[in-house]
Design a protein around this motif. Structure first.
Motif, PDB file in Angstrom:
ATOM      1  N   ILE A  64      25.100  61.879  36.911  1.00 29.05           N
ATOM      2  CA  ILE A  64      24.548  60.520  36.887  1.00 29.05           C
ATOM      3  C   ILE A  64      23.081  60.464  37.308  1.00 29.05           C
ATOM      4  N   GLY A  65      22.550  61.570  37.792  1.00 29.91           N
ATOM      5  CA  GLY A  65      21.183  61.573  38.332  1.00 29.91           C
ATOM      6  C   GLY A  65      20.117  61.138  37.351  1.00 29.91           C
ATOM      7  N   GLY A  66      20.255  61.494  36.071  1.00 26.63           N
ATOM      8  CA  GLY A  66      19.256  61.122  35.079  1.00 26.63           C
ATOM      9  C   GLY A  66      19.120  59.615  34.957  1.00 26.63           C
ATOM     10  N   ALA A  67      20.245  58.915  34.888  1.00 27.94           N
ATOM     11  CA  ALA A  67      20.221  57.458  34.806  1.00 27.94           C
ATOM     12  C   ALA A  67      19.646  56.840  36.078  1.00 27.94           C
ATOM     13  N   LEU A  68      19.925  57.452  37.221  1.00 24.05           N
ATOM     14  CA  LEU A  68      19.382  56.957  38.489  1.00 24.05           C
ATOM     15  C   LEU A  68      17.857  57.028  38.505  1.00 24.05           C
ATOM     16  N   VAL A  69      17.323  58.155  38.049  1.00 23.07           N
ATOM     17  CA  VAL A  69      15.871  58.325  38.012  1.00 23.07           C
ATOM     18  C   VAL A  69      15.231  57.311  37.076  1.00 23.07           C
ATOM     19  N   PHE A  70      15.853  57.113  35.906  1.00 22.67           N
ATOM     20  CA  PHE A  70      15.308  56.143  34.952  1.00 22.67           C
ATOM     21  C   PHE A  70      15.287  54.740  35.549  1.00 22.67           C
ATOM     22  N   VAL A 152      23.898  55.049  27.400  1.00 25.03           N
ATOM     23  CA  VAL A 152      24.293  53.665  27.639  1.00 25.03           C
ATOM     24  C   VAL A 152      23.572  53.115  28.873  1.00 25.03           C
ATOM     25  N   GLY A 153      23.487  53.914  29.918  1.00 25.00           N
ATOM     26  CA  GLY A 153      22.818  53.479  31.139  1.00 25.00           C
ATOM     27  C   GLY A 153      21.346  53.212  30.936  1.00 25.00           C
ATOM     28  N   VAL A 154      20.676  54.080  30.185  1.00 25.51           N
ATOM     29  CA  VAL A 154      19.245  53.907  29.923  1.00 25.51           C
ATOM     30  C   VAL A 154      19.000  52.642  29.101  1.00 25.51           C
ATOM     31  N   PHE A 155      19.777  52.454  28.038  1.00 22.47           N
ATOM     32  CA  PHE A 155      19.587  51.275  27.186  1.00 22.47           C
ATOM     33  C   PHE A 155      19.936  49.994  27.941  1.00 22.47           C
ATOM     34  N   TRP A 156      21.010  50.036  28.704  1.00 26.34           N
ATOM     35  CA  TRP A 156      21.426  48.868  29.476  1.00 26.34           C
ATOM     36  C   TRP A 156      20.348  48.494  30.489  1.00 26.34           C
ATOM     37  N   THR A 157      19.823  49.503  31.173  1.00 23.69           N
ATOM     38  CA  THR A 157      18.760  49.260  32.150  1.00 23.69           C
ATOM     39  C   THR A 157      17.518  48.707  31.475  1.00 23.69           C
ATOM     40  N   SER A 158      17.206  49.212  30.288  1.00 22.17           N
ATOM     41  CA  SER A 158      16.017  48.755  29.566  1.00 22.17           C
ATOM     42  C   SER A 158      16.121  47.289  29.171  1.00 22.17           C
ATOM     43  N   LEU A 159      17.311  46.865  28.776  1.00 23.14           N
ATOM     44  CA  LEU A 159      17.497  45.503  28.276  1.00 23.14           C
ATOM     45  C   LEU A 159      17.806  44.492  29.368  1.00 23.14           C
ATOM     46  N   SER A 160      18.150  44.986  30.569  1.00 27.09           N
ATOM     47  CA  SER A 160      18.503  44.076  31.652  1.00 27.09           C
ATOM     48  C   SER A 160      17.284  43.730  32.485  1.00 27.09           C
ATOM     49  N   SER A 161      17.480  42.778  33.388  1.00 23.78           N
ATOM     50  CA  SER A 161      16.405  42.390  34.294  1.00 23.78           C
ATOM     51  C   SER A 161      16.122  43.549  35.239  1.00 23.78           C
ATOM     52  N   PRO A 162      14.865  43.930  35.454  1.00 20.56           N
ATOM     53  CA  PRO A 162      14.529  45.086  36.290  1.00 20.56           C
ATOM     54  C   PRO A 162      14.681  44.822  37.770  1.00 20.56           C
ATOM     55  N   ARG A 163      15.892  44.457  38.190  1.00 15.59           N
ATOM     56  CA  ARG A 163      16.168  44.249  39.607  1.00 15.59           C
ATOM     57  C   ARG A 163      17.396  45.046  39.990  1.00 15.59           C
ATOM     58  N   ALA A 164      17.387  45.541  41.210  1.00  9.66           N
ATOM     59  CA  ALA A 164      18.561  46.273  41.693  1.00  9.66           C
ATOM     60  C   ALA A 164      19.652  45.273  42.051  1.00  9.66           C
ATOM     61  N   GLY A 165      20.883  45.764  42.132  1.00 10.67           N
ATOM     62  CA  GLY A 165      21.976  44.879  42.493  1.00 10.67           C
ATOM     63  C   GLY A 165      22.938  44.688  41.345  1.00 10.67           C
ATOM     64  N   PRO A 169      23.175  48.708  35.955  1.00  7.24           N
ATOM     65  CA  PRO A 169      24.390  49.298  35.399  1.00  7.24           C
ATOM     66  C   PRO A 169      24.799  50.605  36.053  1.00  7.24           C
ATOM     67  N   VAL A 170      23.950  51.157  36.913  1.00  7.98           N
ATOM     68  CA  VAL A 170      24.186  52.491  37.440  1.00  7.98           C
ATOM     69  C   VAL A 170      25.534  52.599  38.147  1.00  7.98           C
ATOM     70  N   GLY A 171      25.923  51.557  38.855  1.00  9.56           N
ATOM     71  CA  GLY A 171      27.164  51.615  39.612  1.00  9.56           C
ATOM     72  C   GLY A 171      28.412  51.787  38.772  1.00  9.56           C
TER      73      GLY A 171
END
Length: 230
Positions: A64-70, A152-165, A169-171
């Motif tokens: 999962i580390g790659g998605a975390l870094v992105f 999926v994680g990269v695309f989801w992160t790209s399209l979502s609001s750039p806030r943690a929580g 999608p990482v969780g």
């Protein structure tokens, strides 16, 4: 501005950062896969029939580390810097994919060595079925599911609001990676007569999904969504 082809790949840096950011998942994955693989290996044939089907689950949890870094880079504006210097979205995606696969390989390698060593030390003879199971299912399924999870994680992160929580999608990414492997395992155990067909069909389905996602990188990972809103 330098052309993208003239830029350094940043692959080595991405891999190193992924290993640092995702070190906890790798360490936990290695510990767990060693225990379970060794336990299956002690039972000999059980490692060949079931252990090789379970190994991809641990590979996913460790990759999962790659998605975390992105996700971290997008939140901190690092991706905006890379895009400004001409690095394409697809190149960023491939760097993250390879970094995740490197992590998964570590966990997968530890699990394979632990299982095979336990198998041989228990006095069982090495049969053709064991390497066949590893080469035709364990390794390809592990890499395919990590690719699907990371993409999926990269695309989801790209399209979502750039806030943690809750918007991150990482969780839930490990669940996305584990789901097809678990489904294949359950079906294989339920339909013993069609085990090879079920496993091969699952691998092909995941491969198609990953390829389709990658071909839509420009739509699912638009450059403007990589820019910081801060």
């Amino acid at each position: 501005m330098a052309a993208a082809s003239e830029l350094p790949t940043l692959l080595g840096i991405t891999v190193r950062r992924t290993l640092v950011v995702g070190r906890v998942s790798v360490i936990v994955g290695c510990i767990m896969v060693t225990f379970y693989s060794a336990a299956f290996g002690l039972e000999g044939p059980l490692f060949t029939s079931i252990g090789t089907l379970v190994l991809p689950i641990f590979a996913v949890s460790g990759g999962i580390g790659g998605a975390l870094v992105f996700a971290n880079d997008r939140t901190k504006g690092v991706l905006e810097y890379l895009v400004a210097y001409g690095l394409s979205a697809r190149r960023i995606l491939f760097n993250v994919l390879i970094a995740g696969l490197v992590q998964a390989t570590i966990v997968l390698g530890v699990g394979t060595v632990a299982g095979v060593s336990s198998y041989l030390l228990s006095g069982y003879a090495l049969t053709p079925q064991l390497p066949e199971a590893l080469l035709t299912y364990t390794f390809p399924m592990s890499y395919l599911t990590v690719c699907m999870m990371t993409t999926v994680g990269v695309f989801w992160t790209s399209l979502s609001s750039p806030r943690a929580g809750m918007n991150s999608p990482v969780g839930v990414l490990p669940l996305i990676g584990v789901a097809p492997t678990s489904a294949a395992l359950v079906l294989a155990l339920s339909l013993r007569t069609y085990t090879s067909q079920v496993l091969l069909g699952t691998e092909l389905a995941i491969a198609v999904i990953v390829l389709l996602l990658i071909t839509r990188t420009s739509q699912l990972m638009p450059t403007e969504r990589l820019l910081s809103t801060a």
